[in-house]
Design a protein around this motif. Sequence first.
Motif, PDB file in Angstrom:
ATOM      1  N   ASP A  29       0.837  -1.208   0.000  1.00 32.75           N
ATOM      2  CA  ASP A  29       0.000   0.000   0.000  1.00 32.75           C
ATOM      3  C   ASP A  29       0.867   1.251   0.000  1.00 32.75           C
ATOM      4  O   ASP A  29       0.559   2.222  -0.692  1.00 32.75           O
ATOM      5  CB  ASP A  29      -0.944   0.013   1.206  1.00 32.75           C
ATOM      6  N   ALA A  32       2.337   1.646  -3.518  1.00 32.60           N
ATOM      7  CA  ALA A  32       1.283   2.064  -4.457  1.00 32.60           C
ATOM      8  C   ALA A  32       0.938   3.532  -4.245  1.00 32.60           C
ATOM      9  O   ALA A  32       0.807   4.298  -5.217  1.00 32.60           O
ATOM     10  CB  ALA A  32       0.044   1.182  -4.273  1.00 32.60           C
ATOM     11  N   ARG A  39      -3.122  -0.531  -5.321  1.00 38.32           N
ATOM     12  CA  ARG A  39      -2.300  -1.689  -4.960  1.00 38.32           C
ATOM     13  C   ARG A  39      -2.425  -2.782  -6.012  1.00 38.32           C
ATOM     14  O   ARG A  39      -1.443  -3.428  -6.371  1.00 38.32           O
ATOM     15  CB  ARG A  39      -2.699  -2.206  -3.578  1.00 38.32           C
TER      16      ARG A  39
END
Length: 188
Positions: A29, A32, A39
Amino acid sequence: MPVADRTDEVLDAAYTCLTRYGARRTTMDDIAREMGVSRSALYQYVRNKDHALRLLAGRLHEQALARAREAAASRDPVADRVHGVLEAKLDLVLDLAGDSPHTAELLDAEARLFGDVCADFTARLRTLLTALLREAAIDEPEDAADLCIALVGGLEDRARAKPLLGRATAALVTGLAAVPASRTPPAS
């Protein structure tokens, strides 16, 4: 239409997260979010966080190895070429240590994720140095290459590592060239 390869962006984002949180606390996460994608989009490029960090370690070591090869291939005197090879290794360490205490994790030869990347990098540097030292007619070039690598290792945590490297490399190569194998003390 094929998806554009954004692996370098993924690795850049992983590096940023690594500098902030370290390898253990970085998540997919985080990567991302840093990259500005979901994600699930990240999984198009890497299998998981460990894969991203392994690729990152590989990229950084390959970049340093490319600089070392360039130095080794130059037309400079052998001592300068050896210095260039060793400087590539030292720069990798100093750059990573300077960015964050967490980024030094990428240099840990004992690390589960990328220890083999580090070990392979050192082995390839050793091969490069051995060839240079053999070209300079240094006796026992493999042992001399090990000395060169140990020299860099000894400087990695020194405040004035860069200026010391030049002097130390010149002294080491000069000393190796001046001592014939018959005068080398036996291994203990």
